[in-house]
Design a protein around this motif. Structure first.
Motif, PDB file in Angstrom:
ATOM      1  N   LYS A   3       0.869  -1.181   0.000  1.00 22.50           N
ATOM      2  CA  LYS A   3       0.000   0.000   0.000  1.00 22.50           C
ATOM      3  C   LYS A   3       0.903   1.228   0.000  1.00 22.50           C
ATOM      4  N   VAL A   4       0.661   2.139  -0.927  1.00 20.76           N
ATOM      5  CA  VAL A   4       1.447   3.356  -1.046  1.00 20.76           C
ATOM      6  C   VAL A   4       0.542   4.536  -0.730  1.00 20.76           C
ATOM      7  N   GLU A   5       0.968   5.369   0.205  1.00 26.37           N
ATOM      8  CA  GLU A   5       0.234   6.596   0.508  1.00 26.37           C
ATOM      9  C   GLU A   5       1.110   7.786   0.148  1.00 26.37           C
ATOM     10  N   ILE A   6       0.568   8.667  -0.669  1.00 22.42           N
ATOM     11  CA  ILE A   6       1.259   9.888  -1.041  1.00 22.42           C
ATOM     12  C   ILE A   6       0.348  11.045  -0.686  1.00 22.42           C
ATOM     13  N   ASN A   7       0.807  11.849   0.247  1.00 22.37           N
ATOM     14  CA  ASN A   7       0.028  12.986   0.741  1.00 22.37           C
ATOM     15  C   ASN A   7      -1.377  12.564   1.155  1.00 22.37           C
ATOM     16  N   GLY A   8      -1.471  11.371   1.787  1.00 25.85           N
ATOM     17  CA  GLY A   8      -2.741  10.893   2.315  1.00 25.85           C
ATOM     18  C   GLY A   8      -3.623  10.146   1.333  1.00 25.85           C
ATOM     19  N   GLY A  13       1.965  -0.047  -5.868  1.00 25.57           N
ATOM     20  CA  GLY A  13       3.012  -0.124  -6.877  1.00 25.57           C
ATOM     21  C   GLY A  13       4.360  -0.381  -6.244  1.00 25.57           C
ATOM     22  N   LYS A  14       5.335  -0.698  -7.073  1.00 30.91           N
ATOM     23  CA  LYS A  14       6.682  -1.061  -6.601  1.00 30.91           C
ATOM     24  C   LYS A  14       7.745  -0.024  -6.928  1.00 30.91           C
ATOM     25  N   ASN A  15       7.501   0.836  -7.921  1.00 28.23           N
ATOM     26  CA  ASN A  15       8.477   1.844  -8.323  1.00 28.23           C
ATOM     27  C   ASN A  15       7.801   3.211  -8.333  1.00 28.23           C
ATOM     28  N   ILE A  16       8.332   4.127  -7.541  1.00 29.44           N
ATOM     29  CA  ILE A  16       7.734   5.450  -7.399  1.00 29.44           C
ATOM     30  C   ILE A  16       8.766   6.489  -7.807  1.00 29.44           C
ATOM     31  N   THR A  17       8.414   7.330  -8.773  1.00 30.17           N
ATOM     32  CA  THR A  17       9.296   8.399  -9.227  1.00 30.17           C
ATOM     33  C   THR A  17       8.540   9.713  -9.154  1.00 30.17           C
ATOM     34  N   ILE A  18       9.199  10.729  -8.616  1.00 25.91           N
ATOM     35  CA  ILE A  18       8.605  12.056  -8.538  1.00 25.91           C
ATOM     36  C   ILE A  18       9.452  12.974  -9.390  1.00 25.91           C
ATOM     37  N   ILE A  25       3.894   6.050 -10.738  1.00 22.36           N
ATOM     38  CA  ILE A  25       3.951   4.789 -10.014  1.00 22.36           C
ATOM     39  C   ILE A  25       3.860   3.658 -11.029  1.00 22.36           C
ATOM     40  N   ASP A  26       4.897   2.845 -11.066  1.00 19.60           N
ATOM     41  CA  ASP A  26       4.979   1.733 -12.029  1.00 19.60           C
ATOM     42  C   ASP A  26       4.685   2.189 -13.455  1.00 19.60           C
ATOM     43  N   GLY A  27       5.230   3.332 -13.829  1.00 18.85           N
ATOM     44  CA  GLY A  27       5.104   3.842 -15.192  1.00 18.85           C
ATOM     45  C   GLY A  27       3.823   4.596 -15.501  1.00 18.85           C
ATOM     46  N   LYS A  28       2.924   4.736 -14.532  1.00 25.03           N
ATOM     47  CA  LYS A  28       1.655   5.441 -14.762  1.00 25.03           C
ATOM     48  C   LYS A  28       1.596   6.690 -13.897  1.00 25.03           C
ATOM     49  N   ARG A  29       1.189   7.806 -14.500  1.00 24.58           N
ATOM     50  CA  ARG A  29       1.091   9.078 -13.796  1.00 24.58           C
ATOM     51  C   ARG A  29      -0.048   9.024 -12.792  1.00 24.58           C
ATOM     52  N   ALA A  30       0.216   9.381 -11.533  1.00 23.93           N
ATOM     53  CA  ALA A  30      -0.803   9.420 -10.478  1.00 23.93           C
ATOM     54  C   ALA A  30      -1.422  10.810 -10.431  1.00 23.93           C
ATOM     55  N   GLU A  31      -2.723  10.857 -10.282  1.00 24.65           N
ATOM     56  CA  GLU A  31      -3.433  12.131 -10.224  1.00 24.65           C
ATOM     57  C   GLU A  31      -3.391  12.684  -8.800  1.00 24.65           C
ATOM     58  N   LEU A  32      -2.610  13.737  -8.604  1.00 18.65           N
ATOM     59  CA  LEU A  32      -2.486  14.364  -7.290  1.00 18.65           C
ATOM     60  C   LEU A  32      -2.735  15.863  -7.342  1.00 18.65           C
TER      61      LEU A  32
END
Length: 127
Positions: A3-8, A13-18, A25-32
Motif C-alpha cells: 500500500k502506497v500513501e502519497i500525501n494521504g 506499486g513497486k516503483n515510485i518516481t517524482i 507509479i509503475d510507469g503510470k502518472r498518479a493524479e495528485l
C-alpha cells in the motif's frame, strides 16, 4: 501487494518516481492535482523511490533518493541518499549519503554501510 500513501491518498506499486510534473507509479502518472510536496509512506516493500520529500517504508526497499526529507525504512538492498534529512534504516547493503542529516542504521552481522558523504551529520550504528 503493498500500500502506497502519497500525501494521504492511497495507491499501489513497486516503483515510485517524482519529477517536475508529479508522481509516476509503475510507469503510470498518479493524479495528485497541483501539489508540489510529496510525502510517501509504503506499507510493505518497494523497489525504488526517487524524488520524494519524505519517505517511510515499513518493509524492505531497493533504493531511495530524496532531495530534502527524512528517510525511514527497513532493510535497503541498494543505495540511500538525501540532500537534507536524516536516514534511519535497519541494514543498508549499498552506499548511503546525506549532506545535512544523520545516518542511523541497525548494527548486525553485516558490515557497516558505505558512507559516501556524511555531510554535517553523524553516523550511528545501534543494537
Amino acid at each position: 501487494m503493498n500500500k502506497v500513501e502519497i500525501n494521504g491518498r492511497s495507491f499501489s506499486g513497486k516503483n515510485i518516481t517524482i519529477d517536475s510534473k508529479g508522481v509516476v507509479i509503475d510507469g503510470k502518472r498518479a493524479e495528485l492535482g497541483s501539489e508540489l510536496v510529496f510525502n510517501v509512506t509504503v506499507i510493505g516493500e518497494v523497489q525504488s523511490i526517487d524524488g520524494a520529500n519524505s519517505v517511510k517504508v515499513t518493509g524492505p526497499v531497493g533504493s531511495v533518493k530524496t532531495m530534502s526529507g527524512e528517510v525511514e525504512c527497513g532493510d535497503v538492498t541498494g543505495n540511500v541518499s538525501t540532500m537534507s534529512g536524516d536516514i534511519t534504516a535497519n541494514n543498508i547493503a549499498g552506499s548511503v549519503k546525506t549532506m545535512s542529516g544523520d545516518i542511523i542504521y541497525k548494527k548486525s552481522s553485516q558490515a557497516a554501510p558505505v558512507v559516501r558523504d556524511p555531510g554535517m551529520g553523524s553516523v550511528t550504528g545501534v543494537e
